[in-house]
Design an enzyme around this catalytic site. Structure first.
Site, short mmCIF file in Angstrom:
data_model
loop_
_atom_site.label_atom_id
_atom_site.label_comp_id
_atom_site.label_asym_id
_atom_site.label_seq_id
_atom_site.Cartn_x
_atom_site.Cartn_y
_atom_site.Cartn_z
N GLY A 70 -48.51 13.04 55.86
CA GLY A 70 -48.53 12.42 57.19
C GLY A 70 -49.54 13.04 58.13
CD GLU B 126 -53.25 7.22 61.78
OE1 GLU B 126 -52.90 6.05 61.56
OE2 GLU B 126 -52.71 7.94 62.63
CE LYS C 43 -58.11 14.07 69.29
NZ LYS C 43 -57.68 14.62 67.98
#
Ligand SMILES: NC(=O)c1ccc[n+]([C@@H]2O[C@H](COP(=O)([O-])OP(=O)(O)OC[C@H]3O[C@@H](n4cnc5c(N)ncnc54)[C@H](OP(=O)(O)O)[C@@H]3O)[C@@H](O)[C@H]2O)c1
Length: 438
Positions: free
Chosen positions: A195, A198, A213
């Site tokens: 996890g 993606e 970012k």
């Protein structure tokens, strides 16, 4: 300033959400679970909803289905909604939605790095014109409060460089490749299983997520307008295990870094995989963690480290932004930190920790057994023992598993009293893995 943006002290404040996925669900839960703390801090009771989704019939654990709507107008246009939390992602239709909410004076808290790194300046202008607030801590490095630190604590510090590991997926993959010598493809598959990546990892492994970012962080750090198009970026998808091995042999680790600098008054922001010397502070950042190193003349280096993704982690930043929008009122516990929850102070003797003990002993049969018996009597268990020297020079060095301070103090006193023990034993505490270790 409208009544929406400056609620009367004590007045309830309604929070509408756009999106109820990984982050949105955590935000709703946190708003409900933390209601009392938020109320004490801000002086406002928060009311949650409506919450915009695409599919109102979908099962969402812990979320009251009555809060859900598929009609954006119920969140965007209702004057009762004072703060709009945007956790739906994407650029369209999100941009239009946020323009609409800001235009009527609602404040916006968003986690959307792709939107902000493209349209941040325009949205900030719209907020300013409407006298509303636009906050976006969650858009970069999730739980790490880097934007607040840049905007408030370091506002006057004149940041000259900001170097970050701002994408957890790639950091996890690179850590795996270096540790196991696995290929990029294998490490990516493992990250997807856990996890950390993606199903479509393009944004992360190609560097676009980190570039977005970095554009946001550089804008705040340098008080300048930096968009994602100003940030040349490379990802890690072309890296080969062989080059990581060479880097390792030469004393480096490979990290996907964002490097933002002031160069003769110009701003330079780039994202690329780099060889980082093993002694560098960023080399130690492993797995899915994020880190941001802030450099200024006055503060030298400040490094912020923590989880850069996850529902609860990101919700924590969203909550902090909501509190900033509300402000904290006089007499609240944020103004008077001592008036907090009134918790008692734990007696020092009751505190658990692991221990190191060195004691000089006469090298006689049964010494170790006697020492071990004392620890057993006190409920302390030994992790390791090393005996060194012999005759009068012998010493025992023990590491004990976590136990209670009082028990250890009693054990040390009893060991001191043994005939076999010559000097005062030396006792030190060992920092446990639950106390900041990995
Ligand atoms: N997940 C993280 O760790 C993380 C960390 C930092 C920042 N973020 C950012 O936070 C935002 C949300 O991420 P997430 O992981 O929570 O995404 P997510 O799980 O995919 O959730 C998105 C939510 O928005 C709703 N939605 C999407 N498009 C919509 C539309 N056009 N109209 C109405 N509802 C719509 C979805 O509705 P349905 O449920 O009905 O499909 C869903 O509830 C993104 O901007 C992301 O970059 C995420």
């Amino acid at each position: 300033v409208s009544a929406v943006r400056a609620p009367e002290p004590g007045a309830p404040v309604r929070i509408g959400l756009l999106g109820c996925g990984t982050v949105g669900q955590a935000v709703v839960r946190t708003l409900i679970d933390g209601a009392r703390t938020i109320e004490r801090a801000s002086g406002h009771r928060l009311e949650v909803g409506p919450v915009l989704v695409r599919d109102a019939a979908r099962e969402r654990p812990g979320i009251d289905p009555a809060l859900l709507t598929t009609d954006p107008a119920r969140v965007l246009d209702d004057p009762a909604v004072a703060i709009v939390v945007e956790v739906m992602g994407g650029v369209e239709p999100t941009l239009g939605y946020l323009r609409r909410a800001l235009a009527r004076g609602a404040s916006v808290v968003t986690a959307n790095k792709q939107l902000l790194s493209r349209h941040g300046p325009e949205l900030l202008r719209a907020a300013e014109e409407a006298g509303a607030e636009l906050r976006f801590e969650a858009s970069a490095c999730a739980a790490i409060p880097v934007i607040k630190v840049l905007r408030e604590s370091l506002l006057a510090a004149e940041i000259r460089a900001l170097i970050g590991i701002v994408n957890g997926t790639t950091n996890y993959i690179l850590t795996e490749m270096a540790r196991e010598g696995t290929s990029y493809a294998e490490a990516l598959a493992r990250a997807q299983e856990l996890g950390y990546a993606e199903a479509d990892p393009t944004e992360d492994v190609g560097g676009a997520d980190a570039a977005a970012k970095m554009a946001i962080l550089a804008s705040i750090a340098f008080h300048s307008r930096v968009l994602i198009d100003d940030v040349p970026y490379e990802g890690i998808d072309h890296l080969q295990a062989e080059d990581l091995a060479h880097a390792e042999a030469l004393g480096f680790v490979v990290k996907l870094v964002g490097v933002a600098r002031l160069l003769n008054g110009s701003v330079s922001v780039r994202v690329y995989p780099a060889l980082v010397p093993r002694g560098h502070r960023l080399a130690a950042i492993g797995g899915p963690d994020n880190a941001v190193l802030l450099e200024s003349r006055a503060t030298r280096q400040i490094m912020l480290v923590g989880p850069g993704a996850g529902g609860d982690e990101t919700a924590s930043a969203v909550l902090a932004d909501i509190l900033s929008v509300l402000g904290t009122h006089q007499g609240s516990f944020l103004h008077n930190a001592l008036a907090d929850a009134g918790r008692p102070i734990a007696p020092p003797g009751s505190v658990p920790s692991a221990f190191y003990l060195r004691t000089s002993v006469a090298d006689r049969p049964g010494v170790l057994a006697r020492v071990a018996q004392i620890f057993a009597d006190e409920g302390l268990s030994i992790l390791s023992v090393v005996q060194s020297g012999y005759g009068d020079e012998a010493s025992l060095v023990l590491i004990l598993h976590e136990g209670i301070e009082d028990s250890m103090q009693r054990a040390v006193a009893r060991i001191r009293a043994l005939d076999d023990v010559r000097d005062d034993p030396v006792m030190l505490r060992v920092l446990g893995s639950g106390e900041g270790g990995e």
